[in-house]
Structures are given as structure tokens and as C-alpha cells.
Design a protein around this motif. Sequence first.
Motif: not given
Length: 330
Positions: A40-44, A52, A56-58, A96, A132
Motif C-alpha cells: 500500500l502506498e498513499s494513493d496506490t 499499480r 482511495r482511502k477514507w 480502502f 497493517r
Amino acid sequence: MKRRAAVLPLGLIALILLALTAACAPRIQESGPFDAAPALESDTFIARDRLRLPLRKWLPDGAPRAVVAALHGFNDYANAFDEPARAWARRGIATFAIDQRGFGAAPGAGLWAGTDAMVDDITALAQTLQSRFPGTPVYLAGDSMGGAVVLAALARRKDLRPSGALLIAPAVWGRAHLGPFKSGMLWLTAHTLPWFRVTAEGLDIQPSDNIEMLRRLARDPLVIKATRIDAIWGLVNLMDEALAATANVDIPLLLLYGTRDEVIPAEPTRDAILRLSQNGKTRTAFYDTGYHMLLRDLGAAQPTGDAGAWFLDPSAPLPSGADRKEPAGN
């Protein structure tokens, strides 16, 4: 002297037709091998074959009380969960959502990715989130096609053990309910004109009563408007598997369905519910004013609230009482 037309043997005709069909076989995105560690990366989200995928995450303020790995529907993308995920975040639930292969901003937009790759992606995403957030319940959520992927994954992958799964109008409209004529025509078209694109124009189908939301989707460049025939063929293959999978799922499930749904008919949905009910862990909720896009309808607050409550306590009655009544009809 009159010439006679040459007559080809039936076997040769069959070979020619087979060659023509093979030359126009449905396209499936290349994928694999699935041998890398997902990340998991910030937006990927980096899948196990290193593809890749947009993420999106909330997130809630503070540590989440529950975590949701979410899959959007056909021709949609992760933004489908924006409104419900915001509401869930206010209750301490993290969501996610990925753009699945072939949709949104993911690679190969418009090309069907195949059930194998889609199942591997949700399995890897869920297991990454479990690592995580140790000790926090992790749920799956699938909207329409996403629900079909969730069902297929739960039946195929016994190493996938989420705390439960939310199915929002799951796509279970397979060939058993399409009938032989529609199924045959789809096979023929997908194997002769796989590149041909169709739209929903002219179809008398209302996916939601939220007209302003539908207008926004019509303007959104990441929402697919014209669909390849072979992608529809792939979707039907997935729906076949999803319906069959309903007899092999043994985790807690909550299935939400709007009785005004004009996209996934009531009959295959009833069939799926009947099979799922055999596991003793499935709850269903029916919404008399709900359409197919339940979590984005004008009445979305009710099913969104029910889903949020279920994530926090799967054993408690739903706040709306929608799980304690029979559907009013379709």
C-alpha cells in the motif's frame, strides 16, 4: 459447358469458422505472475503481479474501529464509495477502495481483466490491510460487480478470512437466468465482434433516483460509457461464478437490495439469497425505495447507516429494521 460450383466439405467449413472465431476471441488483459508481495502506498495499491492500481482511502480520526476493503461496480471506479465511506469514517471505520483492473484510472481501462486477477487483487488487498491493522476487524464490501468478485474470492480462496462481507446488490445475473438465447447471442458476438462497443442509450433502465448524481457520472471521464462486448461476456462469466459461489461461503454476510432495482433482477437475487441463507451467517436487508445504486440513491442514508452499524457489530439488529421485513416487491 456449365461449371458447377465447388462444394466445401462440412469439416473444412467447420475449421474455417473455428479459425475465424479464434481470430476474434475475447480479449483479456495480460496479468501475472502473482508472486510479489503486495503493498500500500498513499494513493496506490501494488498488486502481487506488480500492477499499480489507483487507491482511495477514507480514514477516521484516530485508530479505526473497523476496516473495509471495497470494490466498485461495472464501468465505475473507487469514487463510488466516496459518500458512504465519508459517513463510515465519522463512525470510526476506515475504507480502502481500488480502481479495479480495466476500470477508472487503472491500466487497461475498458479491457476485461479476468476473474483470476480480480480475485487475487481483493485477496491481496484484504490480507495487506489485516497485516497493517492487527486486531482490528477487516471486512470486504462489493457493489454490484464488486459483490460478484467478493463472492468468487470467498469461494476460491480459503486463505481469505475477513471478519465478514457486505454485498450491495451483488451481480449474480448469470446464464441460468439470462436464458439460452441471450447467452448464445452474447457468446457469438463476443467471439466475432469482441471490440464492438455498446452503450446504455435506449435502454429503459433507471439505476438510481438520484438524478444529479447520475448527471455527474455522465460527465465523469473515468466512468466508462461505451462498453466492449467481450467485457460484458467476461462480466457474465464472473456472475455465473458468483452465483455458484453462494453455496460455498461460510463467513458473516450482509446483503443489501433495493426492491426497485432495475439492473440486477429480483429472481437471481432471490436465488442467491436462498443459497447464502444455508450458511446460517447471512443477513439480508430490503429497501422499498432503493434502486440499484443503493448507497448513492436519494435514500442512501438508511442502507449506509445499516452497513456502518453492521461493521461495528454484525450481531446487532440493523438500525432501520430493513433486515426484519420481507421485500415489498420488485
